[in-house]
Every structure is written in C-alpha cells, then in structure tokens.
Write an enzyme that holds these catalytic residues in place. Sequence first.
Site, short mmCIF file in Angstrom:
data_model
loop_
_atom_site.label_atom_id
_atom_site.label_comp_id
_atom_site.label_asym_id
_atom_site.label_seq_id
_atom_site.Cartn_x
_atom_site.Cartn_y
_atom_site.Cartn_z
CE LYS A 50 -1.99 2.54 2.87
NZ LYS A 50 -1.49 3.73 2.59
CB CYS A 52 13.09 7.67 9.41
SG CYS A 52 14.34 6.61 7.90
CD GLU A 60 10.18 11.68 12.71
OE1 GLU A 60 9.05 11.39 13.00
OE2 GLU A 60 10.95 11.22 12.15
CD GLU A 87 12.88 -0.46 10.07
OE1 GLU A 87 13.59 0.58 10.58
OE2 GLU A 87 13.43 -1.65 9.93
P1 NAD Z 1 2.01 7.91 8.43
O1 NAD Z 1 2.47 7.08 9.55
O2 NAD Z 1 1.13 8.96 8.58
O3 NAD Z 1 1.78 7.09 6.92
C1 NAD Z 1 2.31 5.94 6.88
C2 NAD Z 1 1.59 4.99 5.95
O4 NAD Z 1 0.80 4.33 6.86
C3 NAD Z 1 0.80 5.73 4.98
O5 NAD Z 1 0.83 4.94 3.68
C4 NAD Z 1 -0.57 5.66 5.28
O6 NAD Z 1 -1.78 5.86 4.55
C5 NAD Z 1 -0.65 4.38 6.14
N1 NAD Z 1 -1.54 4.63 7.34
C6 NAD Z 1 -2.14 5.50 7.89
N2 NAD Z 1 -3.18 5.04 8.84
C7 NAD Z 1 -3.02 3.81 8.74
C8 NAD Z 1 -3.92 2.96 9.48
N3 NAD Z 1 -4.61 3.29 10.51
N4 NAD Z 1 -3.59 1.60 9.41
C9 NAD Z 1 -2.76 1.10 8.40
N5 NAD Z 1 -1.91 1.97 7.69
C10 NAD Z 1 -2.19 3.51 7.70
O7 NAD Z 1 3.77 8.46 8.06
P2 NAD Z 1 3.90 9.75 7.01
O8 NAD Z 1 3.72 10.97 7.70
O9 NAD Z 1 3.58 9.33 5.60
O10 NAD Z 1 5.64 9.44 6.92
C11 NAD Z 1 6.49 10.00 8.12
C12 NAD Z 1 6.90 9.28 8.99
O11 NAD Z 1 7.50 8.02 8.69
C13 NAD Z 1 7.94 9.90 9.84
O12 NAD Z 1 7.69 9.68 11.36
C14 NAD Z 1 9.12 9.25 9.61
O13 NAD Z 1 10.09 9.15 10.58
C15 NAD Z 1 8.69 7.74 9.20
N6 NAD Z 1 9.69 7.39 8.55
C16 NAD Z 1 10.19 6.08 9.08
C17 NAD Z 1 11.48 5.48 8.27
C18 NAD Z 1 12.18 4.34 8.71
O14 NAD Z 1 12.67 3.60 7.82
N7 NAD Z 1 12.54 4.13 10.11
C19 NAD Z 1 11.95 5.96 6.91
C20 NAD Z 1 10.73 7.05 6.30
C21 NAD Z 1 9.85 7.58 7.11
#
Ligand code: NAD
Length: 487
Positions: free
Chosen positions: A173, A281, A379, A247
């Site tokens: 997704k 991240c 963050e 992650e």
């Molecule tokens: P987010 O958590 O809002 O969304 C990530 C994904 O989860 C999206 O595809 C979203 O549609 C989906 N999602 C949202 N609600 C959901 C639910 N209830 N059930 C299942 N899926 C759901 O994150 P974001 O704002 O898109 O990205 C930023 C975050 O990601 C930051 O906190 C960042 O640090 C983290 N990040 C971590 C890494 C890593 O490798 N550790 C890498 C990149 C980003």
Amino acid sequence: MQEYQQYIGGQFDAGAAQFDSIDPATGAAWARMPAASVADVDRAVQAAEQAFFASDWANMTASQRGKLLLRLADLVAENAQRLAELETRDTGKIIRETTAQIAYVAEFYRYYAGLADKIEGAHLPIDKPDMEVWLRREPLGVVAAIVPWNSQLFLSAVKIGPALAAGCTVVLKASEEAPAPLLEFARIFDQVGFPPGVLNVITGGPEAGAALTSHSKIAHVAFTGGPETARHIVRNSAENLASTSLELGGKSPFIVFDDADIESAVNAQISGIFAATGQSCVAGSRLVISNKIKDQFLARLKEKAEAVVIGAPNDMATEVGPLCTKAQRDHALALIKASTEAGAKLVTGGTTPDGPGYYFPPTILDCSDSPNAPCLSQEFFGPVLSVISFDTEAEALAIANDTKFGLASGVFTQSLTRAHRMIRGIRAGIVWVNTYRAVSPIAPFGGHGLSGHGREGGLQAALDYTKVKAVWLRTSDDPIPDPFVMR
Ligand code: NAD
C-alpha cells in the site's frame, strides 16, 4: 491530469474511486490516483493468497525466484531516471537525490536476488539415535507492506526484495500523499514475468491501511511510517496475531567532540539534517556539540545552511526543495513556535517564503539554555536542526540517550577509544562514526523504542520473512511399541 491505476492480481484498474495528488512545488493537483476501497483491499489480499498457495510461484525453486528478482533489478535500473522524475514530481524530493537513490534501489533488488537460493534450513544433531531432525525455512505467507511517501521506492524495495526472495507474496500500500512512483513501479514489475498476484500495489489512506492490516489472511505487516500509525497497525494485526516489523521515526543525535575534524563534521551535519529537505527518518536532527567548539561550529554551520540552494525540485542545482505536504509545513512551523516560546533561539531560518509550494528553509534552533524545548524531543520531519551542548563525554552520552526514539546516531571524534565507548553506550540501531547517512543492501537498518522493531536490509531481513518448520523422521524399522503395554 495524468491518471494512474492500481495493480491487483496482475491486472490494472482505475479503482472504485479516485483522488487528486498534489505537486508540492506548486500546491496544485497534477494527477488522479485510484483510492482502494475495502473491497479492493480484499481482492488484493485474495490475489496474493492465491499466488502464494496455488500458482507457479508456490512451486518455483528459490533460484528461479532469484532470477526474476534479478530481472526486476535490471528493469528498475533501466527505468531509474523516469522513476526519479516521477518521485520528484509527486513528492517534491529533489531530482539530484531521487536520481542517485533510485539507481541504488536496483542494487537492493540485486542483493536479494542473490540471496534467494541462500536461505538455508539446518540439520540438528538430535539427542535420539533413531531420529533425523531438520529445519525447513518456509515463507511466512501474504505480507502487507505499508510505506510513507518519502523514499518510497527504497522503502518498498527493502520489503519486497527480502519477502519475494523468501517466497512470500505481497500487497503493497503506497501512501495516499504521493503514490505515483509505486503505481508506476507496478508497471515495471508487471513486465518481469512474475505470476499474477505475487505483488499487488494499491493506495489509499487509513481506511485502506486498516482493512489491509486487519485482514485475516495477512501473515506479516512490514510498516514504515510514524509511531502513532504503528500503534493502529499493531492493534489491527493483533486480530490475527500477524507478526510486524516497524520502521518508525527518530530524533537522532549527531555528536561532535572538540577533537573532531570540524569541516568534515559540518558537511556531514548539513547533509545529515537538510538532505531530503529533512524528511528522513535517520535525519541527524539533534546536534550534540562540545561547548569548546560550539561557537565556531555553529558559525560555520549557519554560513553553510544559509548558502544552501533552495529551488524547484526538478532543477539539478537545487539542494533543498519543498516539503511534501502542507500539513508537514504547518507542523514544522508550529513546533518552531512552541520551541522558541520555550526558550530555543533561532540561529537561522524558521519562516517560510510567500508564494506557491510548501518550501521551507534550512533552520537551526539553539536549545543549549532550553533543554526542555519540544524541538529536542519531537520529530519535525523537515529541515530543522536543534542544538544542545555538553561539557563532558558522560553528558554527551546522557543527552544522546535522552530520547524515546532509537534509530540512528553519529559520533565525530578523532579518538579511537572514545569512539568505542560511545558505540557501546549509544542506544540506537545504527551508529555512524565520522560519517552519516551511509546505507547499503548488505547492512541491517532499524531501531529501538519509538523507532520501532525489526531490521530491514542484510541477510537477517530475508530470514525474517521465513518461518521455521521442524521435521522429525524416525529412522528405525522396528515397529513402534504399544505405549499402554504396561497397563
Ligand atoms: P504515516 O504513519 O502517517 O503514514 C505511513 C503509511 O501508513 C501511509 O501509507 C498511510 O496511508 C498509512 N496509514 C495511515 N493510517 C493507517 C492505519 N490506520 N492503518 C494502516 N496504515 C495506515 O507516516 P508519514 O507521515 O507518511 O511518514 C512520516 C513518518 O514516517 C515519520 O515519522 C518518519 O520518521 C517515518 N519514516 C520512517 C522511516 C524508517 O525507515 N524508519 C523511513 C521513512 C519515514
């Protein structure tokens, strides 16, 4: 307006509903995306399950899986520039970064292609003379892979690569914020020759995500995103007791001692926090700096931060582009305001330019006199560096570990003995010494605490997509005695 399609069971379709994707450089809609309904999610999972149990995939040798992954790696490399331009358009990540990153994504598929037929079971020296016992490593089943919008081709490769190498099938997704690169990746994947349903690519927001992670046929959820979403995912996956790898974000310390090579450390800090416009991240978002060199270091950092070229993401000269969404920009502005109110001092940046797009300048906040400022613990996911200073090595370590996250860290020192003490003491999944942000398919990647659990990259990641089956085989030809003969 361009139109994109979802990919389910080897077929493309426009989905029951569509939504607009926004170009972050202009704030205007540029493409129509398919929003997966709950029924679409179910179709995708059924297709993946069908492929797992009842397709050529189920009986394919590991070497054959590896060959398909190798062809995928080649196709990603051939299409890297096109994918890079698309990611830049949809997410605002600058073209010089997407170009380099997506070319390297091909290497991740190549690495897992090579690993496919090296995932071995084991033979056990069992303590019974008439038994042979061995362990088979079998694929987990249908994997739900959920990724955010940043670095999405990379973040999906570290899930799809090991999952397919192990023999799983995947429903991926993409983020609803910018799904174009992964929907285009599905077109490339489709050319490889995998059986239909081995990979399915859909998009949509929390509703689609919840339907996917709570689906009864999902064996494992591989998630990258924020900690709050991760909590939803763990609750949803608990329904089937599916395993998870998470992650998540970070507030990674970038520690500079007074014996460090200052110019090197400044350059690493500039890319550590401002690369990817801070939407990374592993961003080195807390500069932990020795008081002995703080003024000198900050002066040089400010000079370099102010010289960064801010501009259109598709211009090769641009070094910092727009943030991906308006929400990200609003969040960064609100956190800066709360932090300056708590005593943090603005060294540079902090205000956004007028005009279209979600641009945000490199920003530095000095929190040396305000250790409780929220910018030190929360963050940003934007180009904002928070600075805190120390006098002793023990203080530096205590500050570095004063976080609920535990993803990455950097240590800059010329002292080998101190470097080793810091490596031992830092609570994070990655320690970079006299470098920052280096990644490789060969090295595992992941964190502790609010940064999640599980590792991506490296051999272990492929093993994590397998389960162990213990097989007992009796070697004696003697009949099994009646167990109740004594009665
Ligand atoms: P987010 O958590 O809002 O969304 C990530 C994904 O989860 C999206 O595809 C979203 O549609 C989906 N999602 C949202 N609600 C959901 C639910 N209830 N059930 C299942 N899926 C759901 O994150 P974001 O704002 O898109 O990205 C930023 C975050 O990601 C930051 O906190 C960042 O640090 C983290 N990040 C971590 C890494 C890593 O490798 N550790 C890498 C990149 C980003």
